[in-house]
Write an enzyme that holds these catalytic residues in place. Structure first.
Site, PDB file in Angstrom:
ATOM      1  N   CYS A 165       0.808  -1.214   0.000  1.00  0.00           N
ATOM      2  CA  CYS A 165       0.000   0.000   0.000  1.00  0.00           C
ATOM      3  C   CYS A 165       0.843   1.266   0.000  1.00  0.00           C
ATOM      4  O   CYS A 165       0.306   2.372  -0.105  1.00  0.00           O
ATOM      5  CB  CYS A 165      -0.961  -0.011   1.174  1.00  0.00           C
ATOM      6  SG  CYS A 165      -2.338  -1.160   0.944  1.00  0.00           S
TER       7      CYS A 165
ATOM      8  N   ASP B  38     -14.446   6.339   1.692  1.00  0.00           N
ATOM      9  CA  ASP B  38     -14.681   5.091   2.404  1.00  0.00           C
ATOM     10  C   ASP B  38     -13.987   3.934   1.702  1.00  0.00           C
ATOM     11  O   ASP B  38     -13.365   4.100   0.650  1.00  0.00           O
ATOM     12  CB  ASP B  38     -16.182   4.827   2.547  1.00  0.00           C
ATOM     13  CG  ASP B  38     -16.548   4.206   3.881  1.00  0.00           C
ATOM     14  OD1 ASP B  38     -15.742   3.420   4.403  1.00  0.00           O
ATOM     15  OD2 ASP B  38     -17.628   4.519   4.406  1.00  0.00           O
ATOM     16  N   ASP B  39     -14.104   2.736   2.286  1.00  0.00           N
ATOM     17  CA  ASP B  39     -13.303   1.598   1.837  1.00  0.00           C
ATOM     18  C   ASP B  39     -13.831   0.931   0.578  1.00  0.00           C
ATOM     19  O   ASP B  39     -13.075   0.257  -0.129  1.00  0.00           O
ATOM     20  CB  ASP B  39     -13.212   0.569   2.967  1.00  0.00           C
ATOM     21  CG  ASP B  39     -12.528   1.152   4.195  1.00  0.00           C
ATOM     22  OD1 ASP B  39     -11.360   1.540   4.077  1.00  0.00           O
ATOM     23  OD2 ASP B  39     -13.168   1.240   5.247  1.00  0.00           O
TER      24      ASP B  39
END
Length: 347
Positions: free
Chosen positions: A17, A50-51
């Site tokens: 990431c 958001d995810d």
């Protein structure tokens, strides 16, 4: 002559990431993009970072859709596949949902990697999907200059149990379910400065599925959930603060860390993503005057397949902490609180 060892972590300019675009760059690229208000079934889009996206089908069913992929941060191909798959599936769990299937995303330098190594990456991803109880039902592949692997994942959730990152309430307690320091460990791997025990510790953390998410979402006392990934604990905590219109307070002494995270950070094993993260959102963060640079880097450290950050009513926090430990998340800890106000502070 023996062929030279192929190190996946050396074939890419970044890993895990840590490859994510900096938050400020991402906001600039998305500026002016149409939002989803014209689609009332779109319960979650890009508005609060958001995810995953969520689309309501009926009163009891919503579809969660997400995609996540990156370049290697470990040299073992099977471990890389497992980490990438765990990371991608986490977005479904972070919304309170249950995954139902995945599609593989594969980009490989075919002229640099043998076919058996690429198969090992795919097998690692399949193994984690099997652990999550879902198939890899298809996918897409390209020839690319750097190795890339990940998944697009589909899940389901009852709209009444959907958990956003934008519903934290003043008075909530914050729980983090995994230790920080994955990006620091990744930087050390690139420099051959992490021993086998450290690599094993990192792989164990990054392949631990966040499957506790749907259980958390069953409890009305759990108000908001997000997973901590490329923007670090400060970046994802700040997204929760912005979306919920609250102030998030992080207690730095309470943060769970991988065993060698502090040592490696002090030795300079810092990712470029950590620096980019601070440049992107540091103006909205209040740090103690005594916070050293290495500790700030840890707070901004990009987490590959990190833990869930959970905002829960204070009367339920200790009970959930015990449940998380019993469920196999030994580093879970109460790391802060939610207050009236804005932004994020570290105390």
């Amino acid at each position: 002559m023996t062929a030279p060892e192929i190190r996946l972590s050396q074939l890419s300019h970044g890993g895990g990431c840590g490859c994510k675009l900096a938050p400020a760059v991402l906001r600039e690229l998305l500026a002016g993009q149409p939002v989803g208000q014209m689609f009332p079934q779109l319960l979650v889009g890009t508005e609060t970072s958001d995810d995953a996206a969520v689309w309501q089908v009926d009163d009891k069913t919503a579809v969660i859709a997400t995609t996540d992929f990156f370049m290697p941060m470990v040299d073992d191909p099977h471990a890389f596949g497992r980490i990438a798959a765990t990371n991608a599936i986490s977005d479904i769990y972070a919304m309170g949902g249950r995954p139902i299937m995945a599609l593989a995303i594969l980009g490989m330098p075919i002229d640099k990697l043998p076919a058996e190594m690429i198969r090992e990456i795919l097998e690692g991803g399949r193994a984690i999907c099997a652990e999550a109880g879902i198939p890899v039902a298809g996918g897409h592949s390209i020839d690319s200059p750097e190795p890339i692997y990940g998944l697009a994942v589909i899940g389901l959730v009852d709209p009444a149990k959907l958990r956003r990152n934008a519903d934290a309430r003043p008075g909530d307690v914050l729980i983090l379910t995994k230790g920080l320091g994955v990006g620091i460990y990744s930087a050390a791997i690139k420099k051959s400065a992490l021993d086998e025990a450290g690599i094993a510790e990192m792989i164990a953390s990054t392949t631990l599925l966040n499957r506790i998410g749907p259980e958390l979402a069953e409890d009305p006392a759990v108000h908001a959930i997000t997973d901590v990934t490329g923007f670090g604990i400060l970046g994802h905590g700040l997204e929760m603060a912005r979306g919920s219109d609250v102030r998030v307070v992080i207690e730095r002494a309470a943060l769970p860390l991988l065993a060698r995270a502090e040592e490696l950070a002090q030795a300079g094993h810092i990712t470029g993503a950590s620096t980019r993260n601070w440049a992107a959102y540091g103006a909205e963060v209040t740090l103690p005057e005594t916070c050293p640079d290495w500790q700030r880097a840890l707070l901004c450290d990009p987490q590959t397949s990190g833990g869930l950050l959970v905002a829960v009513a204070p009367e339920a926090a200790e009970g959930w902490l015990r449940r998380l430990h019993d469920a196999g998340y030994p580093l879970s800890a109460i790391v802060g609180r939610v207050e009236e106000g804005q932004g994020i502070a570290v105390v």
